[in-house]
Design an enzyme around this catalytic site. Structure first.
Site, PDB file in Angstrom:
ATOM      1  N   TYR A 144     -16.322  21.268 -10.460  1.00  8.79           N
ATOM      2  CA  TYR A 144     -16.405  21.024  -9.017  1.00  8.79           C
ATOM      3  C   TYR A 144     -15.451  19.894  -8.699  1.00  8.79           C
ATOM      4  CZ  TYR A 144     -18.440  19.705  -4.498  1.00  8.79           C
ATOM      5  OH  TYR A 144     -18.645  19.398  -3.169  1.00  8.79           O
ATOM      6  N   ASP A 239      -9.442  15.568 -13.159  1.00 11.95           N
ATOM      7  CA  ASP A 239     -10.357  15.093 -12.132  1.00 11.95           C
ATOM      8  C   ASP A 239     -11.358  14.168 -12.825  1.00 11.95           C
ATOM      9  OD1 ASP A 239     -12.445  14.650 -10.426  1.00 11.95           O
ATOM     10  OD2 ASP A 239     -12.571  16.710  -9.699  1.00 11.95           O
ATOM     11  N   LYS A 267     -15.981   7.430  -6.902  1.00 16.78           N
ATOM     12  CA  LYS A 267     -17.253   6.876  -7.372  1.00 16.78           C
ATOM     13  C   LYS A 267     -17.112   5.422  -7.855  1.00 16.78           C
ATOM     14  CE  LYS A 267     -19.045  11.502  -8.229  1.00 16.78           C
ATOM     15  NZ  LYS A 267     -19.887  11.792  -7.085  1.00 16.78           N
TER      16      LYS A 267
HETATM   17  N1  HOZ Z   1     -21.682  16.804  -5.242  1.00 20.43           N
HETATM   18  C1  HOZ Z   1     -22.139  15.540  -5.678  1.00 20.43           C
HETATM   19  C2  HOZ Z   1     -22.740  15.611  -7.022  1.00 20.43           C
HETATM   20  N2  HOZ Z   1     -21.987  16.258  -8.012  1.00 20.43           N
HETATM   21  C3  HOZ Z   1     -23.047  14.854  -4.678  1.00 20.43           C
HETATM   22  C4  HOZ Z   1     -24.280  15.557  -4.298  1.00 20.43           C
HETATM   23  C5  HOZ Z   1     -25.052  14.834  -3.202  1.00 20.43           C
HETATM   24  O1  HOZ Z   1     -24.716  13.729  -2.826  1.00 20.43           O
HETATM   25  O2  HOZ Z   1     -26.004  15.420  -2.695  1.00 20.43           O
END
Ligand code: HOZ
Length: 427
Positions: A144, A239, A267
């Site tokens: 992702y 990434d 992050k």
């Molecule tokens: N997509 C992020 C985690 N891999 C964040 C999910 C979230 O903040 O709900």
């Protein structure tokens, strides 16, 4: 556990925010519960709107490697706040954070700040296409890279959690240049690059996959990616939004000894405030506007509060022994969970790299998205709910990693293992 106030807040949120949340996984739908609303946090603990306390293994999905409200981060943000909140003009803080990243990540000669991991990957893809003059990109199933149109194909995180193939609203034309291949399948990568390598602008990969649960690269996968991109003239993009400054000070690229052309961060470099960044080889980065024509911009990019938080965080990470201490805690926790599950007769597959951890409810090794998807999701839901009831806050999805911080002390780890023992016995 009293959830009255959280329930009220969720009902209220549903009226004005789609799904009641600003990012889908946190709605907790796949585990069949309603979200807990957080009021505050300190160290390794979260406190919800009803006054319940939890030991936190989400860490804001990765950034809180020092724990919540680390004194040096709070001090840096407070000092920056005294001067102002946003100028839309250059500041010395931006240079300081860029210099720290350049110093700590040898593959990065230059770095551009953005506001999120999504912006970082989107901009890195554009840059790779601008540099190579090619359109096609390769990604991997279960990885992702934020909610970039072209990267939602077979994506992990929320897309996997909600069990949807992609997203309405992404025109077919936007994904026709995206090839998604199985993670850790070097033979398929070689085959595809042999056939199409000259059309490929880049391969983008999470060098440690953290959005289909935690899936580690095998011994040859990253090397293969480096080799085939070098042969074809495509760029290799790591990434490292999740793995950067988490699996080691130099990220996954240092840990596995592979040098990408471009890297994306997020992050941790924002110390808990919204920051992303993409960086890499000088000759490539110099193609970005205003130097050259590959366009990318952002009003809040390089925000002074976020830069201050990022600088303060990275300075802490540079302290000798920081990662050794963190790894010891992570190792203790994952070994404990593994043996408690096995003692209770629950098959699990556990993985860890640095302070990034994962546990799948399955009896087979998990090396790719198909393996991850074969895990027992019902059992995960029961585990999630049991842990929450016992004061342990985990990501509400089998398709997410979990994180430990330097603020997780021996007592917190022991309490976590006690809770897990109780929950495993109930599954
Ligand atoms: N997509 C992020 C985690 N891999 C964040 C999910 C979230 O903040 O709900």
């Amino acid at each position: 556990m009293n959830k009255k106030r959280s329930t009220e807040l969720y009902q209220r949120a549903l009226l004005s925010i789609p799904g009641g949340v600003n990012s889908p996984v946190r709605a907790c739908r796949s585990v069949g519960t309603d979200p807990i609303f957080i009021r505050s946090a300190d160290g390794c603990r979260l406190f919800d709107a009803d006054g319940n306390a939890y030991i936190d293994y989400v860490g804001s999905w990765g950034p809180m490697i020092l724990g919540h409200r680390h004194p040096s981060v709070i001090k840096a943000i407070s000092e920056a706040l005294e001067h102002g909140t946003s100028y839309g003009a250059p500041t010395e803080l931006e240079i300081e954070l860029a210099e720290l990243i350049v110093q700590l990540i040898p593959s990065v000669d230059m770095v551009r700040m953005v506001n999120s991991g999504t912006e970082a990957t989107m901009s890195a893809i554009r840059l790779a296409r601008g540099h190579t003059g090619r359109d096609m990109i390769v990604k991997f199933d279960g990885c992702y890279h934020g909610h970039v149109d072209a990267l939602l194909v077979e994506a992990g995180s929320g897309v996997a959690t909600l069990q949807i193939p992609g997203s309405p609203g992404v025109p077919a034309a936007f994904v026709e240049h995206t090839l998604s291949l199985p993670y850790n399948d070097s033979a398929t990568v070689r085959k595809v690059m042999k056939e199409k390598g000259e059309q490929i602008a880049c391969i983008i990969v999470e060098p440690v996959a953290g959005n289909m649960g935690l899936v580690l690269p095998d011994e040859v996968f990253l090397e293969t990616l480096r080799e085939v991109t070098q042969e074809s003239g495509a760029l290799l993009i790591f990434d490292e939004v999740m793995s950067g400054f988490r699996v080691s000070l130099g990220g996954a690229q240092e840990y596995y000894g592979i040098t990408p052309d471009l890297s994306c961060f997020g992050k941790i470099i924002g110390g808990g405030l919204p920051v992303g960044a993409y960086g890499g080889r000088r000759d490539i980065l110099e193609l970005i506007t205003p130097q050259r024509p590959v366009y990318q911009a952002g009003t809040l990019s390089g925000n002074p509060l976020a830069m201050a938080a990022g600088i303060a965080t990275l300075k802490q990470l540079k302290q000798p022994g920081f990662y050794k201490g963190l790894e010891e805690k992570a190792e203790k926790l994952i070994n404990g969970l593994d043996s408690l599950a096995k003692n209770a007769g629950i098959p699990v597959f556990c993985a860890r790299v640095g302070a990034m951890l994962g546990m799948f409810f399955t009896d087979r090794p998990v090396k790719c998205f198909a393996d991850a998807k074969s895990a027992d999701l019902q059992r995960f839901s029961a585990y999630y709910k049991g842990m929450l009831e016992n004061g342990i806050y985990l990501a509400p999805s089998q398709f997410e990693a979990f994180f430990i911080s330097s603020a997780h002390g021996d007592n917190a780890l022991a309490d976590t293992l006690l809770a897990a023992e109780k929950v495993f016995a109930s599954l």
